[in-house]
Motif scaffolding. Structure first.
Motif, PDB file in Angstrom:
ATOM      1  N   SER A  67       0.833  -1.203   0.000  1.00  0.00           N
ATOM      2  CA  SER A  67       0.000   0.000   0.000  1.00  0.00           C
ATOM      3  C   SER A  67       0.869   1.255   0.000  1.00  0.00           C
ATOM      4  O   SER A  67       2.030   1.232   0.422  1.00  0.00           O
ATOM      5  CB  SER A  67      -0.915   0.017   1.237  1.00  0.00           C
ATOM      6  OG  SER A  67      -0.157   0.300   2.398  1.00  0.00           O
ATOM      7  N   HIS A  68       0.289   2.324  -0.459  1.00  0.00           N
ATOM      8  CA  HIS A  68       0.968   3.614  -0.482  1.00  0.00           C
ATOM      9  C   HIS A  68       1.386   4.020   0.936  1.00  0.00           C
ATOM     10  O   HIS A  68       2.509   4.500   1.149  1.00  0.00           O
ATOM     11  CB  HIS A  68       0.039   4.662  -1.100  1.00  0.00           C
ATOM     12  CG  HIS A  68       0.636   6.014  -1.209  1.00  0.00           C
ATOM     13  ND1 HIS A  68       1.613   6.336  -2.119  1.00  0.00           N
ATOM     14  CD2 HIS A  68       0.391   7.159  -0.509  1.00  0.00           C
ATOM     15  CE1 HIS A  68       1.954   7.595  -1.984  1.00  0.00           C
ATOM     16  NE2 HIS A  68       1.231   8.122  -1.021  1.00  0.00           N
ATOM     17  N   GLU A  69       0.504   3.791   1.889  1.00  0.00           N
ATOM     18  CA  GLU A  69       0.790   4.147   3.273  1.00  0.00           C
ATOM     19  C   GLU A  69       1.989   3.361   3.805  1.00  0.00           C
ATOM     20  O   GLU A  69       2.834   3.907   4.518  1.00  0.00           O
ATOM     21  CB  GLU A  69      -0.439   3.903   4.159  1.00  0.00           C
ATOM     22  CG  GLU A  69      -1.596   4.848   3.885  1.00  0.00           C
ATOM     23  CD  GLU A  69      -2.394   4.493   2.630  1.00  0.00           C
ATOM     24  OE1 GLU A  69      -2.285   3.343   2.139  1.00  0.00           O
ATOM     25  OE2 GLU A  69      -3.110   5.375   2.132  1.00  0.00           O
ATOM     26  N   VAL A  71       4.463   2.135   2.040  1.00  0.00           N
ATOM     27  CA  VAL A  71       5.671   2.656   1.379  1.00  0.00           C
ATOM     28  C   VAL A  71       6.122   3.938   2.074  1.00  0.00           C
ATOM     29  O   VAL A  71       7.307   4.105   2.378  1.00  0.00           O
ATOM     30  CB  VAL A  71       5.425   2.902  -0.130  1.00  0.00           C
ATOM     31  CG1 VAL A  71       6.585   3.651  -0.762  1.00  0.00           C
ATOM     32  CG2 VAL A  71       5.177   1.583  -0.849  1.00  0.00           C
ATOM     33  N   LEU A  72       5.189   4.837   2.330  1.00  0.00           N
ATOM     34  CA  LEU A  72       5.532   6.089   3.018  1.00  0.00           C
ATOM     35  C   LEU A  72       6.109   5.822   4.398  1.00  0.00           C
ATOM     36  O   LEU A  72       7.095   6.447   4.809  1.00  0.00           O
ATOM     37  CB  LEU A  72       4.308   6.995   3.119  1.00  0.00           C
ATOM     38  CG  LEU A  72       3.804   7.600   1.809  1.00  0.00           C
ATOM     39  CD1 LEU A  72       2.546   8.424   2.061  1.00  0.00           C
ATOM     40  CD2 LEU A  72       4.872   8.436   1.136  1.00  0.00           C
TER      41      LEU A  72
END
Length: 85
Positions: A67-69, A71-72
């Motif tokens: 998920s993008h979260e 990765v961040l």
């Protein structure tokens, strides 16, 4: 090899740049444009093929998606570790 004619409108600045490149390489403006278009088409075809392959592997469940979260969060942790150490 036979060639087809394709009309392309370019702004005067780009035409001057192409002419300078053609002079520098001892080629015609047409050959410079052909080389550039060939490189562009090669790159775009590569990307389209790669995307299609990835879509198939995702649909087949062969890829792990992150998920993008997540990765961040991983980047935040990595940069926090660098700043601390």
């Amino acid at each position: 090899m036979s060639k087809d004619t394709v009309a392309v409108r370019v702004d005067p600045d780009l035409r001057q740049r192409l002419d300078k490149l053609a002079d520098a390489f001892g080629q015609t403006r047409s050959s410079i444009i052909n080389d550039a278009l060939r490189q562009y088409a090669d790159h775009q075809e590569w990307q389209v093929t790669l995307i299609a392959e990835r879509v198939k592997s995702i649909e087949a469940g062969e890829e792990v998606l992150i998920s993008h979260e997540d990765v961040l969060a991983a980047f935040d942790k990595r940069f926090a570790d660098k700043q601390a150490g």
